[in-house]
Design a protein around this motif. Structure first.
Motif, mmCIF file in Angstrom:
data_model
loop_
_atom_site.group_PDB
_atom_site.id
_atom_site.type_symbol
_atom_site.label_atom_id
_atom_site.label_comp_id
_atom_site.label_asym_id
_atom_site.label_seq_id
_atom_site.Cartn_x
_atom_site.Cartn_y
_atom_site.Cartn_z
ATOM 1 N N GLY A 71 0.390 -1.419 -0.599
ATOM 2 C CA GLY A 71 -0.279 0.098 0.110
ATOM 3 C C GLY A 71 0.890 1.144 0.170
ATOM 4 N N LYS A 72 1.936 1.555 -0.724
ATOM 5 C CA LYS A 72 2.801 2.444 -0.689
ATOM 6 C C LYS A 72 2.489 3.557 -1.213
ATOM 7 N N THR A 73 1.882 3.053 -2.585
ATOM 8 C CA THR A 73 1.473 4.322 -3.428
ATOM 9 C C THR A 73 0.353 4.545 -2.782
ATOM 10 N N ALA A 74 -0.771 3.764 -2.415
ATOM 11 C CA ALA A 74 -1.840 4.520 -2.184
ATOM 12 C C ALA A 74 -1.556 5.343 -0.847
ATOM 13 N N LEU A 75 -0.216 4.767 -0.082
ATOM 14 C CA LEU A 75 -0.616 6.133 1.717
ATOM 15 C C LEU A 75 -0.010 7.139 0.849
#
Ligand SMILES: Nc1nc2c(ncn2[C@@H]2O[C@H](COP(=O)(O)OP(=O)(O)OP(=O)(O)O)[C@@H](O)[C@H]2O)c(=O)[nH]1
Ligand SMILES: [Zn+2]
Ligand SMILES: [Zn+2]
Ligand SMILES: [Zn+2]
Length: 266
Positions: A71-75
């Motif tokens: 979830g890095k990009t979503a974060l």
């Protein structure tokens, strides 16, 4: 250096070992070991140089690490949406092949530089340096470096960042810190992501994840959040605010000495 999977040579540093490069050698085993140690030294020097660039401008750089899809990009998307009027944010994106993540970030209206690593499963300081020179650091407060999704290699390479933020999603199992100690030992902050799924997952215990982190003698804060639903995001924003303010204060302290260039040193 990445002793684990032999991926030390990247598009960023291979000029050092090619003919005429600083570390070019004949190909016997001893030379190969020397080359790998040489690459480690070069990486650390480059990382120190990167940090100088950042500190000159008071930019806080955060290395985001996790397994693929934690979830890095979503974060980042949710963080930029909430904070871009308050902090000037830019992103360096590391991926093996695609420009997808950088496009997702640009859609939020902030600069994003994509690094495609080819076969390398981590970013190194040379690749990040090239990206830094494509950004106007004077116009940035907070730089996120989204590392390649991988719980092993990224932890071994200093990029010149100030903080490591490691994400562990609820779908991965709460024992990941015990299984990947090098990565979790390096964490300055652990984010337990996709907390909205805790309601349907009966086998992820946030307290157990934290216990595994403490067993590595890491006292870093642990926050639970959901970028999708917004739960827990305020604590993350608070951490970012405190860290960026501290970095700016450190840069202000440095500046007078630089301005006088030693002439008025007492
Ligand atoms: N339920 C839920 N899903 C999420 C959350 N955050 C991300 N996801 C989903 O998880 C998947 C992966 O999310 P990304 O943000 O692309 O993950 P990443 O870490 O950037 O992935 P890589 O760059 O490939 O390593 C996507 O399907 C997201 O929609 C969350 O808070 N809750
Ligand atoms: Zn590797
Ligand atoms: Zn991503
Ligand atoms: Zn430079």
């Amino acid at each position: 250096m990445c002793d684990t999977c032999g991926c030390n040579i990247t598009p960023g540093n291979k000029h050092l070992i090619e003919a005429g490069g600083k570390l070019s050698h004949s190909a016997d085993g001893k030379a190969a070991v020397e080359v790998l140690h040489g690459l480690l030294g070069e990486n650390d020097q480059q990382a120190a140089h990167n940090r100088e660039h950042l500190e000159k401008h008071g930019v806080l750089a955060i290395n985001l690490m996790s397994s693929p899809g934690a979830g890095k990009t979503a974060l980042l998307e949710a963080t930029i949406a909430a904070m871009k009027d308050e902090l000037r944010i830019a992103v360096i994106e590391g991926d093996l092949e695609t420009e997808n993540d950088a496009e997702r970030i640009r859609a939020q209206g902030v600069p994003a530089i994509q690094i495609t690593t080819g076969s390398a499963c981590h970013l190194d300081a040379h690749m990040v340096h090239d990206a830094l020179h494509h950004l106007d650091l004077a116009k940035i407060d907070l730089l996120f470096i989204e590392n390649v999704g991988n719980l092993v290699c990224p932890a071994s390479f200093d990029l010149g960042q100030h903080r490591n933020v490691v994400l562990l999603s609820t779908t991965e199992g709460d024992d990941k810190p015990a299984k990947y100690p090098v990565m979790f030992r390096a964490a300055d902050l652990l984010l337990l992501t996709k907390s909205d799924l805790l309601a349907v997952l009966d086998d992820f215990d946030p307290a157990r994840a934290e216990q595994h982190l403490r067993q590595l003698a890491n006292a870093a804060p642990v926050l639970q959040l959901s970028a999708r639903k917004g739960a827990g995001m305020d604590a993350w924003f608070g951490w970012l605010r405190a860290e960026t303010a501290a970095r700016r204060a450190a840069a202000r302290k440095l500046r007078p000495a630089e301005r006088f260039n030693g002439v008025f040193r007492v």
